[in-house]
Motif scaffolding. Structure first.
Motif, PDB file in Angstrom:
ATOM      1  N   LEU A 441     -33.016   3.124 -17.027  1.00 20.33           N
ATOM      2  CA  LEU A 441     -31.876   3.466 -17.871  1.00 20.33           C
ATOM      3  C   LEU A 441     -31.167   2.208 -18.370  1.00 20.33           C
ATOM      4  CD1 LEU A 441     -30.131   6.539 -16.236  1.00 20.33           C
ATOM      5  CD2 LEU A 441     -31.427   6.442 -18.348  1.00 20.33           C
ATOM      6  N   VAL A 442     -31.109   1.202 -17.557  1.00 22.61           N
ATOM      7  CA  VAL A 442     -30.526  -0.067 -18.003  1.00 22.61           C
ATOM      8  C   VAL A 442     -31.312  -0.615 -19.176  1.00 22.61           C
ATOM      9  CG1 VAL A 442     -30.002  -2.445 -17.350  1.00 22.61           C
ATOM     10  CG2 VAL A 442     -29.569  -0.605 -15.740  1.00 22.61           C
ATOM     11  N   ASP A 443     -32.626  -0.598 -19.075  1.00 19.57           N
ATOM     12  CA  ASP A 443     -33.463  -1.088 -20.173  1.00 19.57           C
ATOM     13  C   ASP A 443     -33.227  -0.275 -21.446  1.00 19.57           C
ATOM     14  OD1 ASP A 443     -34.523  -2.994 -18.524  1.00 19.57           O
ATOM     15  OD2 ASP A 443     -36.279  -1.786 -17.970  1.00 19.57           O
ATOM     16  N   TYR A 444     -33.085   1.039 -21.306  1.00 19.58           N
ATOM     17  CA  TYR A 444     -32.867   1.885 -22.481  1.00 19.58           C
ATOM     18  C   TYR A 444     -31.537   1.541 -23.153  1.00 19.58           C
ATOM     19  CZ  TYR A 444     -32.094   6.017 -25.336  1.00 19.58           C
ATOM     20  OH  TYR A 444     -31.848   6.867 -26.384  1.00 19.58           O
ATOM     21  N   HIS A 501     -34.661   9.220  -9.666  1.00 22.07           N
ATOM     22  CA  HIS A 501     -34.373  10.413 -10.472  1.00 22.07           C
ATOM     23  C   HIS A 501     -33.430  10.090 -11.627  1.00 22.07           C
ATOM     24  CE1 HIS A 501     -36.353  13.369  -7.816  1.00 22.07           C
ATOM     25  NE2 HIS A 501     -36.060  12.501  -6.852  1.00 22.07           N
ATOM     26  N   GLN A 502     -33.246   8.795 -11.888  1.00 24.10           N
ATOM     27  CA  GLN A 502     -32.447   8.313 -13.015  1.00 24.10           C
ATOM     28  C   GLN A 502     -30.982   8.759 -12.909  1.00 24.10           C
ATOM     29  OE1 GLN A 502     -34.614   9.547 -16.528  1.00 24.10           O
ATOM     30  NE2 GLN A 502     -36.055   7.846 -16.314  1.00 24.10           N
ATOM     31  N   GLY A 503     -30.462   8.677 -11.701  1.00 21.94           N
ATOM     32  CA  GLY A 503     -29.061   8.993 -11.483  1.00 21.94           C
ATOM     33  C   GLY A 503     -28.203   7.743 -11.561  1.00 21.94           C
ATOM     34  N   THR A 504     -26.920   7.943 -11.780  1.00 25.84           N
ATOM     35  CA  THR A 504     -25.938   6.858 -11.799  1.00 25.84           C
ATOM     36  C   THR A 504     -25.227   6.814 -10.458  1.00 25.84           C
ATOM     37  OG1 THR A 504     -25.583   7.128 -14.164  1.00 25.84           O
ATOM     38  CG2 THR A 504     -23.878   5.963 -12.931  1.00 25.84           C
ATOM     39  N   VAL A 515     -23.680  10.416  -6.346  1.00 26.92           N
ATOM     40  CA  VAL A 515     -24.575  10.141  -7.468  1.00 26.92           C
ATOM     41  C   VAL A 515     -24.200  11.055  -8.622  1.00 26.92           C
ATOM     42  CG1 VAL A 515     -26.976   9.968  -8.221  1.00 26.92           C
ATOM     43  CG2 VAL A 515     -26.390   9.535  -5.821  1.00 26.92           C
ATOM     44  N   LEU A 516     -24.156  10.497  -9.816  1.00 31.23           N
ATOM     45  CA  LEU A 516     -23.779  11.207 -11.033  1.00 31.23           C
ATOM     46  C   LEU A 516     -25.001  11.312 -11.949  1.00 31.23           C
ATOM     47  CD1 LEU A 516     -21.760  12.133 -13.330  1.00 31.23           C
ATOM     48  CD2 LEU A 516     -21.347   9.700 -13.723  1.00 31.23           C
ATOM     49  N   PHE A 517     -25.191  12.481 -12.567  1.00 34.20           N
ATOM     50  CA  PHE A 517     -26.278  12.686 -13.524  1.00 34.20           C
ATOM     51  C   PHE A 517     -25.701  13.114 -14.878  1.00 34.20           C
ATOM     52  CE2 PHE A 517     -30.063  12.346 -10.908  1.00 34.20           C
ATOM     53  CZ  PHE A 517     -29.552  12.474  -9.635  1.00 34.20           C
ATOM     54  N   SER A 518     -26.335  12.643 -15.927  1.00 34.17           N
ATOM     55  CA  SER A 518     -25.999  12.951 -17.333  1.00 34.17           C
ATOM     56  C   SER A 518     -24.845  12.124 -17.855  1.00 34.17           C
ATOM     57  CB  SER A 518     -25.695  14.440 -17.534  1.00 34.17           C
ATOM     58  OG  SER A 518     -25.792  14.770 -18.927  1.00 34.17           O
ATOM     59  N   ALA A 519     -24.597  10.974 -17.270  1.00 32.61           N
ATOM     60  CA  ALA A 519     -23.626  10.013 -17.803  1.00 32.61           C
ATOM     61  C   ALA A 519     -23.989   8.648 -17.222  1.00 32.61           C
ATOM     62  CB  ALA A 519     -22.198  10.393 -17.411  1.00 32.61           C
ATOM     63  N   PRO A 520     -23.884   7.605 -18.042  1.00 30.36           N
ATOM     64  CA  PRO A 520     -23.390   7.575 -19.425  1.00 30.36           C
ATOM     65  C   PRO A 520     -24.390   8.108 -20.451  1.00 30.36           C
ATOM     66  CG  PRO A 520     -24.123   5.411 -18.784  1.00 30.36           C
ATOM     67  CD  PRO A 520     -24.248   6.245 -17.572  1.00 30.36           C
ATOM     68  N   LEU A 521     -25.650   8.264 -20.058  1.00 30.06           N
ATOM     69  CA  LEU A 521     -26.665   8.757 -20.974  1.00 30.06           C
ATOM     70  C   LEU A 521     -26.880  10.234 -20.712  1.00 30.06           C
ATOM     71  CD1 LEU A 521     -28.750   7.934 -23.149  1.00 30.06           C
ATOM     72  CD2 LEU A 521     -30.389   7.614 -21.288  1.00 30.06           C
ATOM     73  N   ALA A 522     -26.783  11.062 -21.754  1.00 33.94           N
ATOM     74  CA  ALA A 522     -26.931  12.507 -21.588  1.00 33.94           C
ATOM     75  C   ALA A 522     -28.332  12.848 -21.095  1.00 33.94           C
ATOM     76  CB  ALA A 522     -26.654  13.221 -22.909  1.00 33.94           C
ATOM     77  N   GLN A 523     -28.414  13.782 -20.135  1.00 34.45           N
ATOM     78  CA  GLN A 523     -29.671  14.268 -19.578  1.00 34.45           C
ATOM     79  C   GLN A 523     -29.633  15.793 -19.604  1.00 34.45           C
ATOM     80  OE1 GLN A 523     -29.022  12.230 -15.855  1.00 34.45           O
ATOM     81  NE2 GLN A 523     -30.614  10.710 -16.271  1.00 34.45           N
ATOM     82  N   PRO A 524     -30.328  16.420 -20.526  1.00 36.87           N
ATOM     83  CA  PRO A 524     -30.260  17.887 -20.626  1.00 36.87           C
ATOM     84  C   PRO A 524     -30.643  18.586 -19.324  1.00 36.87           C
ATOM     85  CG  PRO A 524     -31.337  16.934 -22.563  1.00 36.87           C
ATOM     86  CD  PRO A 524     -31.171  15.828 -21.577  1.00 36.87           C
TER      87      PRO A 524
END
Length: 702
Positions: A441-444, A501-504, A515-524
């Protein structure tokens, strides 16, 4: 501008280093003590060739054999006579005899309110304290007293059996003052050949590095137990205080000169191992005890029994009884091997600190980063080596910690000034979010910065909260290094799963992970990611706990809560501190779901919102739970790890809760008999037996 920055960095570095040295903040003292402790671990005191100090230990076995504490004074009288027969040269008691012996006949008669004739008969028997006092004449005995620095007090009323002589300085104003004292019984104090303080204070980290040799009471100077034993063993009468440079520098006892601090304390140099095993008190008191080893020795009487709580920390990282510290001090004095912190040490360390700061700035501004780092590191190692060599060769306590720190900090500050190029936006994004996001996610975000919006915004997210059961008990039961190592390995595994799992990573508080999911990058599919993350965390934590328990350590299980909802996410630290996180009721709900596991008997609790987003994941209903502070109840489910097969037997019993409570109780009773380890089944059965009905569960706690 470059010259101005050079002068500014130089001035700030030198000023900060000098201020740290002169003001001696807590960090500086902690570093100093850590360095001195390391010296002792590297170069412990060589054990004494001759066991000139013997410890008679009132250990746990002695208490088991001879009776619980406190012992009657008649037993100490027997012990004193045994030591006299053995030829001990002096005996010191690390025990406070401040109250009458309650086992004395007269005291028993009074406490039991015996009839007159019987009371008179008991009163005619010898008093235990008097028997003990009569035994103190030979060998000469030193009784301990305790000092009180907090409370004021008058004179002790004791006639001290020594004379204080001062040479070179009136050291009274610069010596620590104890305002009051708890003395032995007057009869015992009068019969003893000497009195000495048994009080010593540990440093802020609980380690005993110094022991007082002389202290000041309201009626003048008094010695510590160790100094008084040295005086009596040498047959002297005077205690001589010697000054140097306007400060107290040494205590002379007979021919021995003991270096002390201006507060009258002596630094300890611990031996790596006990120089002679303790002699249990029960063995000394036995009729056939071989006591030849006590001939001509100084004997200390004290306790290592755990129940008597006289245990201290040493710089070697060991827990030692207080009597061992007295023995270490006496052996050092007899061997003449006290560590010394010379009076010129402060000035020498300040000079090293200023030279290191100046050299660090000059090198970093004139050389490239790698050569500058190598030179600064080499200078730091040289300072550390010089301090270690001074201790190993001359037992000098010189502190290179602040000079080393000042050299490295000055070098780093100057290196930052030398660095001319500003970091790009991509560099900033990497540094800002590497702590919070998975690497992909950092790379994205680096490639697509427009996808990142700082500041607050509303969005629907999912949250995973974890907590480790028994964390406080685990920390208290293990050595700090072991506990921190286990916890770090555990957290590293949990965070790695969140990133997979690409969590924040929202936060880590002690053993808890959020752990937070769907922020800062939206994850449907944020809810599905959160549930998959929780299941993998559960599997990892179970494996990890099982491995740690196999080592004999009671590592608890992990509780997990998962919930989805609308929150506000963004940077709530402003420009000063970057603190990217989510705020809102769903965050609190996820945390309370995690806590609910403790009472429900589950390991993972998920909300209906997560369950609806993952209908293909097998789960069983827990009930409709009303958490504390909530008006509305929340449907809660327990996902089934592993193969994910539905629990049809449980579902049948659960469906009966609202329709047929009695049948539900019978069904859950059967399940509990078949599954004694199923916490949720046990929870429902307990509720039904307590008279609760239905699937609504009221939680009166967070």
């Amino acid at each position: 501008m470059r010259r101005f920055l050079f002068l500014l960095v130089l001035a700030l570095s030198v000023a900060a280093a000098a201020a740290a040295h002169l003001l001696q903040p807590g960090m500086a003292k902690t570093l100093r003590y850590a360095v001195f402790d390391q010296y002792q671990r590297w170069f412990p005191r060589p054990p004494s060739a001759v066991p000139d100090v013997v410890v008679v230990d009132i250990d746990d076995e002695s208490l088991s054999r001879l009776g619980q504490w406190p012992w009657p004074r008649t037993r100490f009288a027997v012990l004193q006579r045994r030591l006299a027969e053995a030829g001990a040269v002096a005996v010191g008691y690390d025990i406070l005899f401040a109250e009458r012996d309650r086992s004395s006949p007269a005291v028993l008669a009074r406490d039991l309110a015996l009839p007159g004739a019987l009371a008179r008969e008991l009163d005619a028997l010898p008093d235990h304290d008097e028997v003990f006092a009569a035994s103190l004449g030979a060998p000469p005995a030193v009784l301990g007293f305790a000092v009180d620095r907090e409370n004021g007090g008058g004179t002790t009323g004791v006639k001290w059996p020594f004379r204080i002589v001062t040479r070179g300085v009136d050291a009274l104003p610069v010596t620590a003052e104890a305002h009051a004292a708890v003395m032995p019984l007057p009869g015992l104090a009068a019969a003893a050949a000497g009195l000495g303080s048994i009080s010593f204070a540990a440093d802020g980290d609980g380690v005993v590095r110094r022991v007082p040799m002389m202290m000041r009471l309201a009626d003048g100077w008094v010695p510590a137990l160790d100094a008084e034993l040295l005086r009596l063993a040498g047959g002297g009468h005077n205690l001589v205080l010697e000054g140097e440079g306007g400060q107290l520098a040494a205590l002379r006892v007979g021919a021995r000169r003991l270096p002390v601090t201006s507060a009258g304390e002596a630094w300890l140099h611990y031996a790596a191992a006990p120089e002679q095993p303790f002699l249990p008190a029960w063995r000394v008191l036995s009729a056939d005890a071989p006591l030849a080893s006590l001939q001509g020795r100084i004997v200390l009487v004290g306790s290592s029994a755990k129940g008597l709580l006289d245990l201290r920390f040493s710089p070697l990282g060991e827990v030692v009884p207080g009597i061992e510290i007295h023995a270490q001090a006496l052996r050092q004095a007899l061997a003449g091997r006290f560590p010394v912190r010379p009076q010129w040490a402060e000035a020498f360390e300040l000079l090293m600190l200023l030279a290191g700061s100046l050299g660090g700035v000059l090198v970093a501004l004139r050389l490239a980063a790698l050569p500058a780092a190598l030179l600064a590191g080499g200078a730091a190692l040289a300072m550390l080596g010089a301090g270690a060599a001074a201790f190993a060769g001359g037992r000098l306590l010189l502190d290179p910690a602040l000079p080393v720190l000042a050299t490295l900090v000055a070098s780093v500050m100057a290196g930052l000034v030398r660095y001319r190029h500003q970091e790009s936006r991509q560099r900033w994004l990497r540094q800002a979010f590497a702590r919070y996001l998975s690497p992909n996610l950092v790379d994205y975000l680096v490639r697509h910065p427009q996808a990142l919006k700082l500041g607050g915004e509303r969005c629907v997210c999912s949250f995973v909260f974890t907590d480790l059961a028994g964390y406080t008990r685990l920390i208290e039961s293990l050595a700090p290094e072991r506990a921190v190592g286990l916890l770090n390995d555990y957290l590293e595994g949990m965070v790695a799963i969140a990133f997979r799992h690409q969590g924040t990573l929202d936060r880590i508080v002690g053993d808890a992970v959020a752990v937070l999911f769907s922020a800062p990058l939206a994850q449907p599919d944020h809810a599905r990611r959160a549930l998959a993350c929780a299941l993998e965390m559960h599997a990892f934590s179970e494996r990890y706990a099982e491995g740690v328990r196999a080592q004999g350590i009671a590592f608890g299980h992990t509780r997990i809560g998962v919930h989805s909802g609308e929150v506000i996410v963004g940077n709530f630290g402003g420009q000063t501190m970057f603190d990217y996180r989510a705020l809102g009721d769903p965050v609190n709900t996820a945390a309370r779901l995690e806590s609910a596991n403790k009472w429900l008997g589950t390991r993972i609790c998920i909300s209906a919102a997560v369950r609806e987003a993952c209908p293909d994941v097998a789960a069983r209903a827990v009930g409709t739970v009303r958490l504390q502070g909530k008006n509305s109840a929340l449907a809660v489910f327990e996902p089934l790890p592993g193969a994910g097969q539905p629990d049809s037997a449980y579902d049948v019993a659960f469906d009966l809760l609202d329709r047929a409570p009695d049948a539900a109780q019978a069904a859950f009773a059967r399940l509990a008999a078949e599954r004694p380890a199923d916490g949720l089944v046990a929870f429902h059965l307990q509720r039904l037996r307590a008279g609760h009905r239905g699937t609504l569960i009221e939680m009166g706690y967070k």
